[in-house]
Design a protein around this motif. Structure first.
Motif, PDB file in Angstrom:
ATOM      1  N   ILE A   1      65.753  -9.337 -91.365  1.00  0.00           N
ATOM      2  CA  ILE A   1      66.229  -8.218 -92.763  1.00  0.00           C
ATOM      3  C   ILE A   1      64.769  -8.095 -93.194  1.00  0.00           C
ATOM      4  CG2 ILE A   1      67.590  -7.317 -94.054  1.00  0.00           C
ATOM      5  CD1 ILE A   1      70.434  -9.423 -92.934  1.00  0.00           C
ATOM      6  N   ALA A   2      64.751  -7.252 -92.893  1.00  0.00           N
ATOM      7  CA  ALA A   2      63.620  -7.121 -94.326  1.00  0.00           C
ATOM      8  C   ALA A   2      63.766  -7.354 -95.531  1.00  0.00           C
ATOM      9  CB  ALA A   2      62.722  -5.138 -94.602  1.00  0.00           C
ATOM     10  N   GLY A   3      62.819  -8.024 -96.064  1.00  0.00           N
ATOM     11  CA  GLY A   3      62.406  -8.671 -97.559  1.00  0.00           C
ATOM     12  C   GLY A   3      63.800  -9.439 -97.829  1.00  0.00           C
ATOM     13  N   THR A   4      64.272 -10.046 -97.079  1.00  0.00           N
ATOM     14  CA  THR A   4      65.071 -11.469 -97.325  1.00  0.00           C
ATOM     15  C   THR A   4      64.263 -12.244 -96.534  1.00  0.00           C
ATOM     16  OG1 THR A   4      67.252  -9.528 -97.025  1.00  0.00           O
ATOM     17  CG2 THR A   4      67.557 -12.181 -96.766  1.00  0.00           C
ATOM     18  N   PRO A   5      63.905 -13.350 -97.567  1.00  0.00           N
ATOM     19  CA  PRO A   5      63.517 -15.000 -96.962  1.00  0.00           C
ATOM     20  C   PRO A   5      63.730 -15.713 -95.375  1.00  0.00           C
ATOM     21  CG  PRO A   5      63.470 -15.067 -99.564  1.00  0.00           C
ATOM     22  CD  PRO A   5      64.132 -13.553 -99.219  1.00  0.00           C
ATOM     23  N   LYS A   6      63.821 -15.625 -94.446  1.00  0.00           N
ATOM     24  CA  LYS A   6      64.267 -15.919 -93.212  1.00  0.00           C
ATOM     25  C   LYS A   6      64.164 -17.699 -92.944  1.00  0.00           C
ATOM     26  CE  LYS A   6      66.872 -12.404 -92.498  1.00  0.00           C
ATOM     27  NZ  LYS A   6      68.527 -13.117 -91.761  1.00  0.00           N
ATOM     28  N   ILE A   7      63.158 -18.138 -93.763  1.00  0.00           N
ATOM     29  CA  ILE A   7      62.236 -19.210 -93.739  1.00  0.00           C
ATOM     30  C   ILE A   7      62.466 -19.943 -94.985  1.00  0.00           C
ATOM     31  CG2 ILE A   7      59.859 -20.662 -92.350  1.00  0.00           C
ATOM     32  CD1 ILE A   7      59.832 -18.243 -91.004  1.00  0.00           C
ATOM     33  N   GLY A   8      62.219 -21.510 -95.071  1.00  0.00           N
ATOM     34  CA  GLY A   8      62.289 -21.865 -96.532  1.00  0.00           C
ATOM     35  C   GLY A   8      61.845 -23.516 -95.770  1.00  0.00           C
ATOM     36  N   TYR A   9      61.373 -24.188 -96.112  1.00  0.00           N
ATOM     37  CA  TYR A   9      60.949 -25.264 -96.586  1.00  0.00           C
ATOM     38  C   TYR A   9      60.259 -26.411 -97.481  1.00  0.00           C
ATOM     39  CZ  TYR A   9      55.529 -24.393 -95.940  1.00  0.00           C
ATOM     40  OH  TYR A   9      54.805 -23.303 -96.995  1.00  0.00           O
ATOM     41  N   LEU A  10      60.268 -27.665 -97.926  1.00  0.00           N
ATOM     42  CA  LEU A  10      60.268 -28.360 -98.756  1.00  0.00           C
ATOM     43  C   LEU A  10      59.595 -30.222 -97.796  1.00  0.00           C
ATOM     44  CD1 LEU A  10      62.051 -28.580-102.031  1.00  0.00           C
ATOM     45  CD2 LEU A  10      61.381 -30.421-100.917  1.00  0.00           C
ATOM     46  N   VAL A  11      58.640 -30.103 -98.241  1.00  0.00           N
ATOM     47  CA  VAL A  11      59.081 -31.938 -98.652  1.00  0.00           C
ATOM     48  C   VAL A  11      58.148 -32.257 -99.862  1.00  0.00           C
ATOM     49  CG1 VAL A  11      55.976 -31.661 -98.398  1.00  0.00           C
ATOM     50  CG2 VAL A  11      56.919 -33.569 -97.491  1.00  0.00           C
ATOM     51  N   ALA A  12      58.896 -34.046-100.027  1.00  0.00           N
ATOM     52  CA  ALA A  12      57.885 -34.247-101.311  1.00  0.00           C
ATOM     53  C   ALA A  12      57.751 -35.709-101.236  1.00  0.00           C
ATOM     54  CB  ALA A  12      60.028 -34.236-102.395  1.00  0.00           C
ATOM     55  N   ASP A  13      57.281 -36.236-102.092  1.00  0.00           N
ATOM     56  CA  ASP A  13      56.852 -37.298-102.362  1.00  0.00           C
ATOM     57  C   ASP A  13      57.964 -38.964-102.308  1.00  0.00           C
ATOM     58  OD1 ASP A  13      57.937 -38.261-104.989  1.00  0.00           O
ATOM     59  OD2 ASP A  13      55.694 -37.897-105.147  1.00  0.00           O
ATOM     60  N   SER A  14      58.287 -39.933-102.225  1.00  0.00           N
ATOM     61  CA  SER A  14      59.377 -41.262-102.684  1.00  0.00           C
ATOM     62  C   SER A  14      59.953 -40.940-103.688  1.00  0.00           C
ATOM     63  CB  SER A  14      58.748 -42.057-101.877  1.00  0.00           C
ATOM     64  OG  SER A  14      57.906 -43.021-102.769  1.00  0.00           O
ATOM     65  N   HIS A  15      59.141 -39.842-104.186  1.00  0.00           N
ATOM     66  CA  HIS A  15      59.681 -40.098-105.725  1.00  0.00           C
ATOM     67  C   HIS A  15      61.017 -38.989-105.850  1.00  0.00           C
ATOM     68  CE1 HIS A  15      58.691 -43.940-106.796  1.00  0.00           C
ATOM     69  NE2 HIS A  15      57.320 -43.373-106.356  1.00  0.00           N
ATOM     70  N   GLY A  16      61.009 -38.458-104.474  1.00  0.00           N
ATOM     71  CA  GLY A  16      61.029 -37.206-105.385  1.00  0.00           C
ATOM     72  C   GLY A  16      60.688 -35.508-105.929  1.00  0.00           C
ATOM     73  N   LYS A  17      59.411 -35.960-105.627  1.00  0.00           N
ATOM     74  CA  LYS A  17      58.354 -34.735-106.555  1.00  0.00           C
ATOM     75  C   LYS A  17      58.141 -34.136-106.019  1.00  0.00           C
ATOM     76  CE  LYS A  17      53.969 -34.480-108.808  1.00  0.00           C
ATOM     77  NZ  LYS A  17      52.960 -34.236-109.679  1.00  0.00           N
ATOM     78  N   VAL A  18      58.266 -32.875-105.638  1.00  0.00           N
ATOM     79  CA  VAL A  18      57.407 -31.885-104.830  1.00  0.00           C
ATOM     80  C   VAL A  18      55.566 -31.790-104.051  1.00  0.00           C
ATOM     81  CG1 VAL A  18      57.896 -29.313-103.873  1.00  0.00           C
ATOM     82  CG2 VAL A  18      59.894 -30.124-104.700  1.00  0.00           C
ATOM     83  N   MET A  19      55.996 -31.835-102.817  1.00  0.00           N
ATOM     84  CA  MET A  19      54.468 -31.990-102.780  1.00  0.00           C
ATOM     85  C   MET A  19      53.903 -30.255-102.543  1.00  0.00           C
ATOM     86  SD  MET A  19      54.703 -35.745-100.462  1.00  0.00           S
ATOM     87  CE  MET A  19      52.907 -35.509-100.173  1.00  0.00           C
ATOM     88  N   ASP A  20      54.976 -29.277-101.213  1.00  0.00           N
ATOM     89  CA  ASP A  20      54.495 -29.141-101.210  1.00  0.00           C
ATOM     90  C   ASP A  20      56.371 -28.129-100.322  1.00  0.00           C
ATOM     91  OD1 ASP A  20      52.958 -26.198-100.406  1.00  0.00           O
ATOM     92  OD2 ASP A  20      53.285 -26.654 -98.130  1.00  0.00           O
ATOM     93  N   ALA A  21      56.086 -26.230-101.110  1.00  0.00           N
ATOM     94  CA  ALA A  21      57.218 -25.013-100.414  1.00  0.00           C
ATOM     95  C   ALA A  21      57.199 -24.555-100.752  1.00  0.00           C
ATOM     96  CB  ALA A  21      58.760 -26.127-101.499  1.00  0.00           C
ATOM     97  N   LEU A  22      57.741 -23.394 -99.733  1.00  0.00           N
ATOM     98  CA  LEU A  22      57.996 -21.896 -99.174  1.00  0.00           C
ATOM     99  C   LEU A  22      59.275 -21.255 -99.549  1.00  0.00           C
ATOM    100  CD1 LEU A  22      56.783 -19.304 -98.058  1.00  0.00           C
ATOM    101  CD2 LEU A  22      58.254 -20.077 -95.864  1.00  0.00           C
ATOM    102  N   ASN A  23      60.326 -21.083-100.277  1.00  0.00           N
ATOM    103  CA  ASN A  23      61.270 -20.203-100.564  1.00  0.00           C
ATOM    104  C   ASN A  23      62.309 -22.234-100.985  1.00  0.00           C
ATOM    105  OD1 ASN A  23      60.464 -17.039-100.013  1.00  0.00           O
ATOM    106  ND2 ASN A  23      60.254 -17.920 -97.828  1.00  0.00           N
TER     107      ASN A  23
END
Length: 393
Positions: A24-46
């Motif tokens: 669907i145009a304009g609606t994100p269809k992919i999301g990801y996230l990776v965090a360190d062992s303490h829960g601090k986000v290292m990288d993410a999309l949507n």
């Protein structure tokens, strides 16, 4: 992630999205996230977009159940004898009563009955009142697939029947040596048109199936049951004579439901936890309310939609950032998850949905939480996983 590498990954994902006929145009269809062992986000999309989590939702259900019931909780099924020698069975939501377990319980029960001088039972009554009647799990349908099995306070073999057709003898046989093929299941099996497999019992059939198995096993042990099996209620004057205690703790049940991604088990546990929070009978409304309260008050999760406990419903929604909170809380239970090489994980799959959450293991066995949520047809899953994993190695 180096800027160039992330740009290449985003370009690839954009191409996959264009190729997806269901996008669907304009609606994100992919999301990801990776965090360190303490829960601090290292990288993410949507990271703040809510996605359909599919079976990865079972992790939150398990946490909510641990909170309400405790990891060492064991389900109990109670047996009563009425004044007129009616045997009554009261279920409490046990998700893993198998034929082997029932046969052993019936051996113990028969011994108790015979010691009381009872060798004949007038009729057998199943009390399903710990659950509200006819609970319909959102996302399930009327197929013969096991994931569409209905829930009950008293169930057996996941409310399914395994069978095979012996072409040599021309007979319909049980697909499991430990389970009798009861006559009432034959019309449904024949209607399936299959020569082997597993079918789901109808909601009406499933409500007395465990009782029918009890009748079969008791008669094998020398207890004659004169009448049939029906639904009813345990009354105050009925004598409690035996309690079957599950051989599995809740933590052991969660290990199995995660290993096999068993939707039936997840929702039986989900409903029981709701009944523990708000008193029986269990209902979807109570269980949704209990899990929502736990997610909000304990985990600090607000961006969530809860329809049921297994992830089969597309009305379940959660964002990668909120799923990170689930994973941080689940770290003490990570060994219950599936494991391969340097990863503990739970996957989820629906039509057009592919998800994976868990932990990459780094130096000193530290756990790096990751979330991948793809709500579209097409490619992109594998390259995201490998890219995220490379960040913690």
């Amino acid at each position: 992630m180096p800027f160039l590498h992330k740009w290449i990954l985003l370009l690839f994902l954009a191409m996959a999205l264009v190729q997806s006929p269901g996008a669907i145009a304009g609606t994100p269809k992919i999301g990801y996230l990776v965090a360190d062992s303490h829960g601090k986000v290292m990288d993410a999309l949507n990271p703040d977009q809510a996605f359909v989590p599919a079976s990865t939702f079972k992790l939150l259900t398990a946490l909510g159940a641990f909170n309400e019931l405790g990891e060492n909780f064991r389900f109990k099924t109670k047996f009563f004898l009425g004044p007129d020698r009616t045997l009554k069975i009261k279920g409490s939501g046990d998700p893993l009563i198998t034929s082997e377990i029932l046969e052993k319980s019936c051996c113990d029960l028969a011994s108790i009955l015979l010691k009381k001088g009872v060798s004949t039972i007038k009729t057998l009554v199943v009390d399903n009142l710990f659950f509200e009647p006819d609970i319909q799990i959102p996302g399930t349908g009327g197929s013969t697939n096991p994931y569409d099995a209905g829930v009950n306070a008293l169930s057996a073999n996941f409310n399914t029947v395994s069978f095979r057709f012996d072409k040599h003898d021309g007979q319909l046989l049980s697909g499991e040596p430990q389970t009798p093929l009861l006559s009432f299941t034959r019309p449904r099996i024949l209607a399936s048109g299959l020569d082997r497999g597993r079918i789901v019992l109808s909601r009406i059939e499933s409500r007395t199936y465990a009782g029918r198995l009890v009748k079969f096993f008791l008669e094998q042990k020398g207890i004659k049951v004169m009448g049939g099996v029906e639904e009813g209620q345990v009354l105050q004057q009925d004598l409690h004579i035996y309690t079957h205690v599950s051989p599995y703790t809740l933590a052991e049940l969660v290990r199995q439901l995660l290993q096999f991604s068993n939707n039936f088990m997840a929702n039986q546990i989900f409903l029981t936890a709701g009944a523990a929070a708000f008193s029986p009978p269990a209902s979807l409304e109570k269980s949704v309310g209990a899990l929502r309260a736990y997610a909000s008050n304990t985990l600090g999760i607000e961006n969530i939609s809860i329809a049921e406990g297994s992830g089969i419903s597309r009305r379940n929604r959660i964002s990668p950032r909120e799923m990170l909170k689930v994973l941080m809380a689940f770290k003490s239970h990570y060994s219950l998850m599936n494991h391969e090489r340097d990863e503990f994980y739970k996957t989820g799959t629906l039509d057009g949905v592919r998800t994976r959450v868990g932990y990459f293991t780094g130096k000193n066995n530290s756990l790096f939480p990751f979330i991948i949520m793809i709500n579209q047809q097409g490619q992109g899953y594998k390259i995201i996983k490998e890219r995220l994993k490379s960040m913690v190695q």
